[in-house]
Design a protein around this motif. Structure first.
Motif, short mmCIF file in Angstrom:
data_model
loop_
_atom_site.label_atom_id
_atom_site.label_comp_id
_atom_site.label_asym_id
_atom_site.label_seq_id
_atom_site.Cartn_x
_atom_site.Cartn_y
_atom_site.Cartn_z
N ILE A 114 1.20 -0.89 -0.19
CA ILE A 114 0.42 -0.09 -0.11
C ILE A 114 1.06 1.37 -0.25
N SER A 115 1.57 0.92 1.32
CA SER A 115 2.65 2.22 1.25
C SER A 115 3.75 2.08 1.90
N THR A 116 5.27 2.79 1.36
CA THR A 116 6.58 2.50 2.35
C THR A 116 6.65 3.76 3.08
N ASN A 117 5.87 4.87 3.29
CA ASN A 117 5.87 5.60 3.52
C ASN A 117 4.86 5.34 5.31
N GLU A 118 5.10 5.47 6.26
CA GLU A 118 4.46 5.56 7.41
C GLU A 118 3.63 6.18 7.91
N ALA A 140 5.83 -3.22 16.51
CA ALA A 140 5.58 -1.74 16.31
C ALA A 140 5.20 -0.37 14.96
N TYR A 141 5.67 -1.04 13.97
CA TYR A 141 5.28 -0.52 12.71
C TYR A 141 5.64 -1.01 11.48
N ILE A 142 5.20 -0.81 10.34
CA ILE A 142 5.30 -1.92 9.47
C ILE A 142 6.89 -1.13 9.06
N ASN A 143 7.00 -0.18 8.38
CA ASN A 143 8.20 0.51 7.66
C ASN A 143 9.75 0.92 8.71
#
Length: 201
Positions: A114-118, A140-143
């Motif tokens: 979907i996006s590499t920008n958190e 804790a986060y995706i990227n």
């Protein structure tokens, strides 16, 4: 994505599987059949395994060890062939827990697709669903860590403004500045032009 999390990923964690499999790790019979079963239990995501035609004594031996070390992890049934075999099936809970790690990786990849920008993910999901995705995936986060998600507005960070996208530059008040017009040419009056008096007779 939230539908996938609820219907596919599930709520189990690898830690749940580790806790239930703790007793299995003390299952140390060196015979070939037991070694095969232990390896399948601890390393395979396959739901069931079948060991064919090992004979009634070996079937009983396996069943006894499974009752002692894997009572809450598997069920088994005798295959009534000659010689006998055995089919062993993991419980639904333990099987889904073992699948969870693989599904977790799939979920993280889907979010990154979907996006590499958190910040963009935060804006797309909204704070509540963004937090729900992180909790479900146990990360804790995706990227990359989000520095201050509460301060982000609904607009997507990094998206160009309409003025910038259209190529015009805003003036001091925010309105696009008008382009400069060339100065109006003035007619040159020659000094030697004679002026004729039309009022005379």
């Amino acid at each position: 994505m939230l539908t996938w999390i609820s219907q596919v990923l599930g709520a189990m964690r690898p830690a749940d599987a580790a806790q239930q499999l703790a007793a299995v790790r003390s299952f140390r019979c060196p015979c070939n059949n037991c070694t095969t079963v232990i390896r399948w239990l601890t390393t395979s995501n396959e739901r069931s395994t079948t060991i064919n035609r090992i004979g009634a004594p070996n079937v009983r031996h396996l069943e006894a060890n499974l009752r002692q070390y894997a009572r809450n992890v598997v069920t088994s049934s005798v295959i009534r062939t000659s010689p006998q075999g055995i089919q062993i099936v993991k419980t639904d809970a333990i099987w889904k827990a073992q699948l969870w790690a693989g599904n977790q990786a799939i979920g993280i990849s889907a979010a990154r697709a979907i996006s590499t920008n958190e910040s963009v993910l935060f804006a797309i999901f909204g704070e509540r669903d963004y937090r729900a995705v992180l909790r479900a995936l146990n990360v804790a986060y995706i990227n990359t860590p989000l520095p201050n998600p509460a301060a982000l507005g609904p607009a997507v960070a990094g998206r160009p403004s309409q003025a910038t996208a259209s190529g015009s530059n805003p003036g001091p008040s925010g309105a696009p500045a008008t382009s400069a017009q060339p100065p109006t040419k003035r007619r040159r009056v020659e000094d030697d032009v004679q002026i004729i008096d039309l009022t005379s007779d």
